[in-house]
Design a protein around this motif. Structure first.
Motif, PDB file in Angstrom:
ATOM      1  N   PHE A  77      -5.355  -1.503  -4.030  1.00 51.77           N
ATOM      2  CA  PHE A  77      -6.315  -2.390  -3.396  1.00 51.77           C
ATOM      3  C   PHE A  77      -5.708  -3.783  -3.413  1.00 51.77           C
ATOM      4  O   PHE A  77      -5.386  -4.319  -4.475  1.00 51.77           O
ATOM      5  CB  PHE A  77      -7.650  -2.393  -4.144  1.00 51.77           C
ATOM      6  CG  PHE A  77      -8.664  -3.333  -3.555  1.00 51.77           C
ATOM      7  CD1 PHE A  77      -9.422  -2.957  -2.469  1.00 51.77           C
ATOM      8  CD2 PHE A  77      -8.836  -4.606  -4.076  1.00 51.77           C
ATOM      9  CE1 PHE A  77     -10.363  -3.819  -1.919  1.00 51.77           C
ATOM     10  CE2 PHE A  77      -9.762  -5.474  -3.535  1.00 51.77           C
ATOM     11  CZ  PHE A  77     -10.523  -5.079  -2.456  1.00 51.77           C
ATOM     12  N   GLY A  78      -5.501  -4.366  -2.240  1.00 50.72           N
ATOM     13  CA  GLY A  78      -4.940  -5.713  -2.176  1.00 50.72           C
ATOM     14  C   GLY A  78      -4.839  -6.202  -0.751  1.00 50.72           C
ATOM     15  O   GLY A  78      -5.147  -5.486   0.200  1.00 50.72           O
ATOM     16  N   SER A  79      -4.381  -7.443  -0.617  1.00 52.95           N
ATOM     17  CA  SER A  79      -4.336  -8.056   0.711  1.00 52.95           C
ATOM     18  C   SER A  79      -2.956  -7.968   1.365  1.00 52.95           C
ATOM     19  O   SER A  79      -2.803  -8.377   2.511  1.00 52.95           O
ATOM     20  CB  SER A  79      -4.763  -9.519   0.617  1.00 52.95           C
ATOM     21  OG  SER A  79      -3.887 -10.209  -0.261  1.00 52.95           O
ATOM     22  N   SER A  80      -1.963  -7.425   0.680  1.00 51.15           N
ATOM     23  CA  SER A  80      -0.616  -7.333   1.229  1.00 51.15           C
ATOM     24  C   SER A  80      -0.405  -5.979   1.906  1.00 51.15           C
ATOM     25  O   SER A  80      -0.514  -4.925   1.273  1.00 51.15           O
ATOM     26  CB  SER A  80       0.412  -7.522   0.119  1.00 51.15           C
ATOM     27  OG  SER A  80       1.703  -7.238   0.585  1.00 51.15           O
ATOM     28  N   ARG A  81      -0.063  -6.035   3.174  1.00 53.28           N
ATOM     29  CA  ARG A  81       0.208  -4.812   3.924  1.00 53.28           C
ATOM     30  C   ARG A  81       1.469  -4.124   3.389  1.00 53.28           C
ATOM     31  O   ARG A  81       1.511  -2.907   3.230  1.00 53.28           O
ATOM     32  CB  ARG A  81       0.368  -5.122   5.410  1.00 53.28           C
ATOM     33  CG  ARG A  81       0.751  -3.897   6.227  1.00 53.28           C
ATOM     34  CD  ARG A  81       1.012  -4.248   7.654  1.00 53.28           C
ATOM     35  NE  ARG A  81      -0.213  -4.749   8.254  1.00 53.28           N
ATOM     36  CZ  ARG A  81      -0.432  -4.801   9.552  1.00 53.28           C
ATOM     37  NH1 ARG A  81       0.470  -4.382  10.390  1.00 53.28           N
ATOM     38  NH2 ARG A  81      -1.550  -5.274  10.021  1.00 53.28           N
ATOM     39  N   GLN A  82       2.480  -4.933   3.118  1.00 51.11           N
ATOM     40  CA  GLN A  82       3.741  -4.378   2.624  1.00 51.11           C
ATOM     41  C   GLN A  82       3.539  -3.672   1.285  1.00 51.11           C
ATOM     42  O   GLN A  82       4.074  -2.591   1.061  1.00 51.11           O
ATOM     43  CB  GLN A  82       4.787  -5.495   2.491  1.00 51.11           C
ATOM     44  CG  GLN A  82       6.163  -4.989   2.103  1.00 51.11           C
ATOM     45  CD  GLN A  82       6.731  -4.043   3.148  1.00 51.11           C
ATOM     46  OE1 GLN A  82       6.522  -4.206   4.343  1.00 51.11           O
ATOM     47  NE2 GLN A  82       7.448  -3.027   2.692  1.00 51.11           N
ATOM     48  N   ALA A  83       2.739  -4.250   0.404  1.00 50.55           N
ATOM     49  CA  ALA A  83       2.470  -3.629  -0.899  1.00 50.55           C
ATOM     50  C   ALA A  83       1.688  -2.336  -0.727  1.00 50.55           C
ATOM     51  O   ALA A  83       1.905  -1.371  -1.472  1.00 50.55           O
ATOM     52  CB  ALA A  83       1.716  -4.602  -1.796  1.00 50.55           C
TER      53      ALA A  83
END
Length: 153
Positions: A77-83
Motif C-alpha cells: 500500500f503506497g503512492s509509488s507506482r514503481q514500488a
C-alpha cells in the motif's frame, strides 16, 4: 324606478348566458375527459438486446470468470507506482501460481494477491510471506473462482 327592472333583467341575462355557455361547451368536454384511452409504447428493439446483454454480464464478469465472495492478501500500500510494480514482481517471482492485482485509488496503489475462498487459506499465505513484506492485511472482496481440473490423473 323604471331602471330597476332593466337592471335585474340585464343581470339575469348575463347569468343566463353563463349557464348557456357552461351547458353547451364546458360540460361535454368534462364528460369526454372521463373516458379511457390506449397507451402505445414505441421502443427500439435494441433495448431488449441490451437488457439481455446486461443480464449475462451480471452473471459473469468481462473476463468470463465467475466471481464469489472471498479473501485476498494485501501485500503493498503506497503512492509509488514503481514500488507497487516491484512488490508485485517480487511476489510473482516466489509465487507464480497465484494471481496478483494492482488497484489504484487516487493517490495510492494497492497490490493484492490470491483468490482464497476461506480466511484460513489467506492467513496461511500471510504467515508464509510475513518476512518478505512489512504490512500484510487480509481483505474480504469479490474473487475470481479458480477453475477446477476435471481430468482424472
Amino acid at each position: 324606478m323604471k331602471n330597476a327592472p332593466s337592471y335585474f333583467k340585464a343581470k339575469f341575462s348575463a347569468i343566463g348566458c353563463c349557464i348557456f355557455f357552461m351547458a353547451f361547451f364546458a360540460l361535454p368536454n368534462l364528460a369526454a375527459a372521463q373516458t379511457r384511452g390506449k397507451v402505445e409504447v414505441v421502443k427500439d428493439p435494441l433495448i431488449d438486446t441490451l437488457m439481455a446483454r446486461r443480464a449475462s454480464l451480471n452473471k459473469n464478469n468481462l473476463t468470463g470468470e465467475e466471481t464469489a465472495s472471498g479473501y485476498r492478501v494485501q501485500i503493498f500500500f503506497g503512492s509509488s507506482r514503481q514500488a507497487a510494480y516491484s512488490a508485485q514482481a517480487k511476489f510473482n517471482q516466489d509465487y507464480p501460481e497465484l494471481k496478483t492485482y494492482i488497484i489504484y485509488n487516487e493517490p495510492n496503489f494497492k497490490v493484492r494477491a490470491g483468490d482464497f475462498r476461506t480466511r484460513l487459506e489467506a492467513e496461511k499465505l500471510q504467515k508464509e510471506i510475513a518476512g518478505m513484506f512489512t504490512s500484510l492485511f487480509i481483505i474480504p472482496e469479490k474473487i475470481n473462482i479458480p477453475k477446477t481440473d476435471t481430468t482424472n490423473d
